[in-house]
Design a protein around this motif. Structure first.
Motif, PDB file in Angstrom:
ATOM      1  N   THR A   1       0.807  -1.217   0.000  1.00 57.61           N
ATOM      2  CA  THR A   1       0.000   0.000   0.000  1.00 57.61           C
ATOM      3  C   THR A   1       0.842   1.270   0.000  1.00 57.61           C
ATOM      4  O   THR A   1       0.501   2.246  -0.681  1.00 57.61           O
ATOM      5  N   ILE A   2       1.949   1.270   0.746  1.00 59.89           N
ATOM      6  CA  ILE A   2       2.803   2.465   0.765  1.00 59.89           C
ATOM      7  C   ILE A   2       3.443   2.690  -0.596  1.00 59.89           C
ATOM      8  O   ILE A   2       3.519   3.827  -1.084  1.00 59.89           O
ATOM      9  N   LEU A   3       3.890   1.626  -1.246  1.00 59.85           N
ATOM     10  CA  LEU A   3       4.441   1.785  -2.593  1.00 59.85           C
ATOM     11  C   LEU A   3       3.383   2.283  -3.566  1.00 59.85           C
ATOM     12  O   LEU A   3       3.680   3.061  -4.480  1.00 59.85           O
ATOM     13  N   THR A   4       2.128   1.852  -3.369  1.00 54.34           N
ATOM     14  CA  THR A   4       1.047   2.344  -4.230  1.00 54.34           C
ATOM     15  C   THR A   4       0.833   3.841  -4.031  1.00 54.34           C
ATOM     16  O   THR A   4       0.678   4.599  -5.003  1.00 54.34           O
TER      17      THR A   4
ATOM     18  N   LYS B   1       1.593   9.406  -6.187  1.00 47.37           N
ATOM     19  CA  LYS B   1       1.993  10.803  -6.011  1.00 47.37           C
ATOM     20  C   LYS B   1       3.076  11.194  -6.999  1.00 47.37           C
ATOM     21  O   LYS B   1       3.074  12.308  -7.541  1.00 47.37           O
ATOM     22  N   SER B   2       3.985  10.285  -7.272  1.00 49.74           N
ATOM     23  CA  SER B   2       5.048  10.565  -8.228  1.00 49.74           C
ATOM     24  C   SER B   2       4.506  10.689  -9.648  1.00 49.74           C
ATOM     25  O   SER B   2       4.877  11.609 -10.395  1.00 49.74           O
ATOM     26  N   GLN B   3       3.616   9.791 -10.020  1.00 56.03           N
ATOM     27  CA  GLN B   3       3.080   9.783 -11.377  1.00 56.03           C
ATOM     28  C   GLN B   3       2.153  10.969 -11.642  1.00 56.03           C
ATOM     29  O   GLN B   3       2.060  11.457 -12.769  1.00 56.03           O
ATOM     30  N   SER B   4       1.475  11.425 -10.609  1.00 56.05           N
ATOM     31  CA  SER B   4       0.507  12.514 -10.802  1.00 56.05           C
ATOM     32  C   SER B   4       1.089  13.890 -10.509  1.00 56.05           C
ATOM     33  O   SER B   4       0.365  14.882 -10.538  1.00 56.05           O
TER      34      SER B   4
ATOM     35  N   LYS C   1      13.830   4.543  -2.398  1.00 59.52           N
ATOM     36  CA  LYS C   1      14.266   5.504  -1.394  1.00 59.52           C
ATOM     37  C   LYS C   1      14.040   6.951  -1.817  1.00 59.52           C
ATOM     38  O   LYS C   1      13.537   7.768  -1.048  1.00 59.52           O
ATOM     39  N   SER C   2      14.426   7.300  -3.041  1.00 60.89           N
ATOM     40  CA  SER C   2      14.282   8.696  -3.472  1.00 60.89           C
ATOM     41  C   SER C   2      12.817   9.103  -3.537  1.00 60.89           C
ATOM     42  O   SER C   2      12.430  10.185  -3.063  1.00 60.89           O
ATOM     43  N   LEU C   3      11.977   8.241  -4.128  1.00 65.09           N
ATOM     44  CA  LEU C   3      10.552   8.540  -4.191  1.00 65.09           C
ATOM     45  C   LEU C   3       9.931   8.587  -2.803  1.00 65.09           C
ATOM     46  O   LEU C   3       9.068   9.419  -2.524  1.00 65.09           O
ATOM     47  N   TYR C   4      10.365   7.690  -1.935  1.00 67.35           N
ATOM     48  CA  TYR C   4       9.805   7.618  -0.587  1.00 67.35           C
ATOM     49  C   TYR C   4       9.995   8.943   0.143  1.00 67.35           C
ATOM     50  O   TYR C   4       9.048   9.475   0.741  1.00 67.35           O
TER      51      TYR C   4
END
Length: 281
Positions: free
Chosen positions: A55-58, A63-66, A144-147
């Motif tokens: 769920t966290i990766l989702t 957020k990154s894609q949008s 990590k960077s996206l997180y």
């Protein structure tokens, strides 16, 4: 003759076509020596770890894609499906081992309803919180960077909402979830509606899905203290910790209210009606 018929009808009405399990003891030290007990704790740990990892990766992926185009990514609907779908899968997999709680609020509500002992409830909650932390740690290790850039999936009160509104959303959302858990696992309901096969994980997963649709814009949807704690520990920013109390107080109040409503109002009302029928007969 009429008295005999009335007596038979009363006896048929009084006879149960289901069996309520006995209330769980408050302290059951014998559990500690059973492999099934430790297996259940391991199942809760692993299930919560997998739940948070997916769920966290989702969330951070969306957020990154949008970020540049709001139409990209899975959207709020996809996030809600990820949470609800994972609960459906994991409850289905672990229900026969640990009961498939995967949520300290659910465990707390079932403890108040005398479905689990205090020792089991405490160790379940510890396992769930540790599993959530490890699951978020895995998500950070993979992205990590996206997180870091996308907030780590941490629950925060959204801009424009007061703390009281966020607390109320968490209370009501958790009430819906825990009430569904009680209803889906009620032996009386299963006996009465035996002609309608109901897979308990399905309504529980749908409850999580629907609550997320309603409350993601308000709090990001907690209704699971382990989920909120795990994300806050790994993300470790002030805002996530500042609002953390909302994601514990709200779910625990909601779980307690659901346990009281189901156990002492809905179930007790049926007992009183039966007692009234007997006295009149």
């Amino acid at each position: 003759m009429s008295k005999e018929v009335e007596t038979v009808e009363t006896a048929e009405f009084a006879a149960k076509d289901y069996q309520d399990p006995p209330p769980a003891p408050l302290f059951d030290l014998e559990e500690l020596g059973k492999w099934s007990f430790h297996r259940a704790i391991i199942a809760e740990f692993i299930a919560t770890l997998l739940f948070l990892y997916v769920t966290i990766l989702t969330v951070i992926g969306y957020k990154s894609q949008s970020a540049n185009d709001p139409c990209n990514g899975v959207g709020v609907l996809g996030i809600a499906w990820a949470f609800g779908g994972m609960i459906f899968i994991l409850v289905y997999c672990t229900a026969g081992i640990s009961g498939g709680h995967i949520n300290p609020a659910v465990t707390f509500g079932l403890f108040l309803g005398r479905k689990v002992s205090l020792i089991r409830a405490i160790l379940y909650i510890i396992a769930q919180c540790l599993g959530a932390i490890c699951g978020c740690g895995l998500a950070k290790a993979f992205q990590k960077s996206l997180y870091e850039r996308e907030g780590g999936g941490a629950n925060e009160l959204q801009a424009g909402y007061r703390k009281g509104t966020g607390l109320g959303a968490e209370i009501i959302g958790t009430f819906v979830l825990v009430y569904t858990v009680f209803s889906a696992t009620d032996p009386k309901r299963n006996a009465r509606d035996s002609h309608v096969p109901v897979l308990a994980p399905l309504p529980i997963g749908f409850a999580v899905f629907m609550v997320h649709l309603a409350t993601i814009p308000i709090t990001g949807t907690g209704i699971n203290p382990a989920r909120s704690l795990g994300a806050a520990v790994i993300y470790n920013k002030h805002k996530a910790w500042h609002d953390q109390w909302i994601f514990w107080v709200g779910p625990l109040i909601g779980a307690a209210a659901a346990a009281f409503y189901h156990q002492f109002i809905l179930r007790a009302a049926a007992i009183k009606a039966l007692g009234s029928f007997r006295s009149n007969a």
